[in-house]
Design a protein around this motif. Structure first.
Motif, PDB file in Angstrom:
ATOM      1  N   LEU A  78       0.823  -1.186   0.057  1.00 53.79           N
ATOM      2  CA  LEU A  78      -0.066   0.110  -0.094  1.00 53.79           C
ATOM      3  C   LEU A  78       0.763   1.431  -0.131  1.00 53.79           C
ATOM      4  O   LEU A  78       0.641   2.182  -0.659  1.00 53.79           O
ATOM      5  CB  LEU A  78      -1.054  -0.004   1.322  1.00 53.79           C
ATOM      6  N   PHE A  79       1.990   1.348   0.843  1.00 50.00           N
ATOM      7  CA  PHE A  79       2.885   2.351   0.621  1.00 50.00           C
ATOM      8  C   PHE A  79       3.490   2.551  -0.542  1.00 50.00           C
ATOM      9  O   PHE A  79       3.618   3.882  -1.165  1.00 50.00           O
ATOM     10  CB  PHE A  79       3.883   2.142   1.906  1.00 50.00           C
ATOM     11  N   ALA A  80       3.795   1.489  -1.288  1.00 49.59           N
ATOM     12  CA  ALA A  80       4.604   1.692  -2.531  1.00 49.59           C
ATOM     13  C   ALA A  80       3.585   2.186  -3.518  1.00 49.59           C
ATOM     14  O   ALA A  80       3.738   2.766  -4.462  1.00 49.59           O
ATOM     15  CB  ALA A  80       5.090   0.409  -2.917  1.00 49.59           C
ATOM     16  N   SER A  81       2.337   1.704  -3.438  1.00 45.67           N
ATOM     17  CA  SER A  81       1.150   2.108  -4.439  1.00 45.67           C
ATOM     18  C   SER A  81       0.951   3.565  -4.134  1.00 45.67           C
ATOM     19  O   SER A  81       0.802   4.206  -5.125  1.00 45.67           O
ATOM     20  CB  SER A  81       0.188   1.276  -4.086  1.00 45.67           C
ATOM     21  N   LEU A  82       1.040   4.150  -2.727  1.00 43.21           N
ATOM     22  CA  LEU A  82       0.813   5.574  -2.487  1.00 43.21           C
ATOM     23  C   LEU A  82       1.809   6.403  -3.389  1.00 43.21           C
ATOM     24  O   LEU A  82       1.635   7.358  -3.735  1.00 43.21           O
ATOM     25  CB  LEU A  82       0.714   5.792  -1.131  1.00 43.21           C
ATOM     26  N   ILE A  83       3.007   5.722  -3.093  1.00 43.66           N
ATOM     27  CA  ILE A  83       4.266   6.785  -3.647  1.00 43.66           C
ATOM     28  C   ILE A  83       3.960   6.785  -5.172  1.00 43.66           C
ATOM     29  O   ILE A  83       4.215   7.724  -5.900  1.00 43.66           O
ATOM     30  CB  ILE A  83       5.569   5.906  -3.290  1.00 43.66           C
ATOM     31  N   VAL A  84       3.627   5.377  -5.883  1.00 44.02           N
ATOM     32  CA  VAL A  84       3.500   5.573  -7.207  1.00 44.02           C
ATOM     33  C   VAL A  84       2.390   6.606  -7.799  1.00 44.02           C
ATOM     34  O   VAL A  84       2.455   7.350  -8.728  1.00 44.02           O
ATOM     35  CB  VAL A  84       3.539   4.159  -7.789  1.00 44.02           C
ATOM     36  N   LEU A  85       1.275   6.502  -6.946  1.00 41.36           N
ATOM     37  CA  LEU A  85       0.109   7.200  -7.210  1.00 41.36           C
ATOM     38  C   LEU A  85       0.539   8.743  -7.102  1.00 41.36           C
ATOM     39  O   LEU A  85      -0.063   9.503  -8.119  1.00 41.36           O
ATOM     40  CB  LEU A  85      -0.905   7.102  -6.326  1.00 41.36           C
ATOM     41  N   LEU A  86       1.394   9.203  -6.020  1.00 45.11           N
ATOM     42  CA  LEU A  86       1.688  10.525  -5.970  1.00 45.11           C
ATOM     43  C   LEU A  86       2.453  10.929  -6.871  1.00 45.11           C
ATOM     44  O   LEU A  86       2.418  12.234  -7.672  1.00 45.11           O
ATOM     45  CB  LEU A  86       2.382  10.875  -4.685  1.00 45.11           C
ATOM     46  N   MET A  87       3.440   9.964  -7.544  1.00 46.34           N
ATOM     47  CA  MET A  87       4.278  10.512  -8.685  1.00 46.34           C
ATOM     48  C   MET A  87       3.847  10.530  -9.924  1.00 46.34           C
ATOM     49  O   MET A  87       3.785  11.616 -10.710  1.00 46.34           O
ATOM     50  CB  MET A  87       5.629   9.379  -8.869  1.00 46.34           C
ATOM     51  N   VAL A  88       2.724   9.764 -10.275  1.00 43.75           N
ATOM     52  CA  VAL A  88       1.605   9.683 -11.260  1.00 43.75           C
ATOM     53  C   VAL A  88       0.803  10.882 -11.447  1.00 43.75           C
ATOM     54  O   VAL A  88       0.754  11.979 -12.294  1.00 43.75           O
ATOM     55  CB  VAL A  88       1.095   8.693 -11.712  1.00 43.75           C
ATOM     56  N   GLY A  89       0.302  11.113 -10.238  1.00 43.36           N
ATOM     57  CA  GLY A  89      -0.735  12.454 -10.104  1.00 43.36           C
ATOM     58  C   GLY A  89      -0.015  13.681 -10.355  1.00 43.36           C
ATOM     59  O   GLY A  89      -0.351  14.727 -10.786  1.00 43.36           O
ATOM     60  N   GLY A  90       1.202  13.768  -9.638  1.00 45.36           N
ATOM     61  CA  GLY A  90       1.867  15.033  -9.583  1.00 45.36           C
ATOM     62  C   GLY A  90       2.399  15.353 -10.862  1.00 45.36           C
ATOM     63  O   GLY A  90       2.398  16.572 -11.572  1.00 45.36           O
ATOM     64  N   THR A  91       2.803  14.333 -12.033  1.00 44.66           N
ATOM     65  CA  THR A  91       3.336  14.328 -13.278  1.00 44.66           C
ATOM     66  C   THR A  91       2.151  14.924 -14.080  1.00 44.66           C
ATOM     67  O   THR A  91       2.219  15.745 -15.198  1.00 44.66           O
ATOM     68  CB  THR A  91       4.000  13.068 -13.834  1.00 44.66           C
ATOM     69  N   LEU A  92       1.006  14.373 -13.817  1.00 45.42           N
ATOM     70  CA  LEU A  92      -0.370  14.635 -14.539  1.00 45.42           C
ATOM     71  C   LEU A  92      -0.696  16.120 -14.224  1.00 45.42           C
ATOM     72  O   LEU A  92      -0.992  16.905 -15.169  1.00 45.42           O
ATOM     73  CB  LEU A  92      -1.568  13.951 -14.348  1.00 45.42           C
ATOM     74  N   VAL A  93      -0.647  16.654 -13.021  1.00 47.90           N
ATOM     75  CA  VAL A  93      -0.725  18.063 -12.763  1.00 47.90           C
ATOM     76  C   VAL A  93      -0.030  18.941 -13.500  1.00 47.90           C
ATOM     77  O   VAL A  93      -0.389  19.891 -14.202  1.00 47.90           O
ATOM     78  CB  VAL A  93      -0.771  18.265 -11.151  1.00 47.90           C
TER      79      VAL A  93
END
Length: 103
Positions: A78-93
């Motif tokens: 779950l922590f690794a998924s959160l980090i990946v989600l933050l990276m992808v979300g930040g890139t999209l923003v």
């Protein structure tokens, strides 16, 4: 004798996971190939099937469940998924912000 029993249990788990993954993949393929629903419903259905398939992979292939003994593994995933989600979300923003500024 216990090793053989563990082998059978693991083998059954892998077979169940394989069958479930094949069924979910075939359902998603059928939804898209045969256009059984509207595009919006198809998109959300494929997303839902992908989520179910991810859960099936975690459960049957990675042996991650909600028992106390493997809760640390689940927290790590779950922590690794959160980090990946933050990276992808930040890139999209950033990309949408750049697109907005360029238009």
């Amino acid at each position: 004798m216990k090793a053989q029993s563990d082998y059978r249990h693991d083998f059954r788990s892998y077979v169940k996971g394989l069958v479930l993954a094949l069924i979910l993949s075939c359902l998603a393929f059928a939804l898209v190939a045969w256009q059984l629903a509207t595009p919006t419903v198809t998109l959300w259905s494929v997303f839902g099937l992908a989520l179910l398939q991810g859960i099936a992979h975690f459960r049957y292939f990675m042996h991650v469940d909600l028992r106390k003994s493997v809760r640390e593994d689940l927290q790590l995933i779950l922590f690794a998924s959160l980090i990946v989600l933050l990276m992808v979300g930040g890139t999209l923003v950033i990309m949408f912000n750049l697109r907005h500024r360029m238009m």
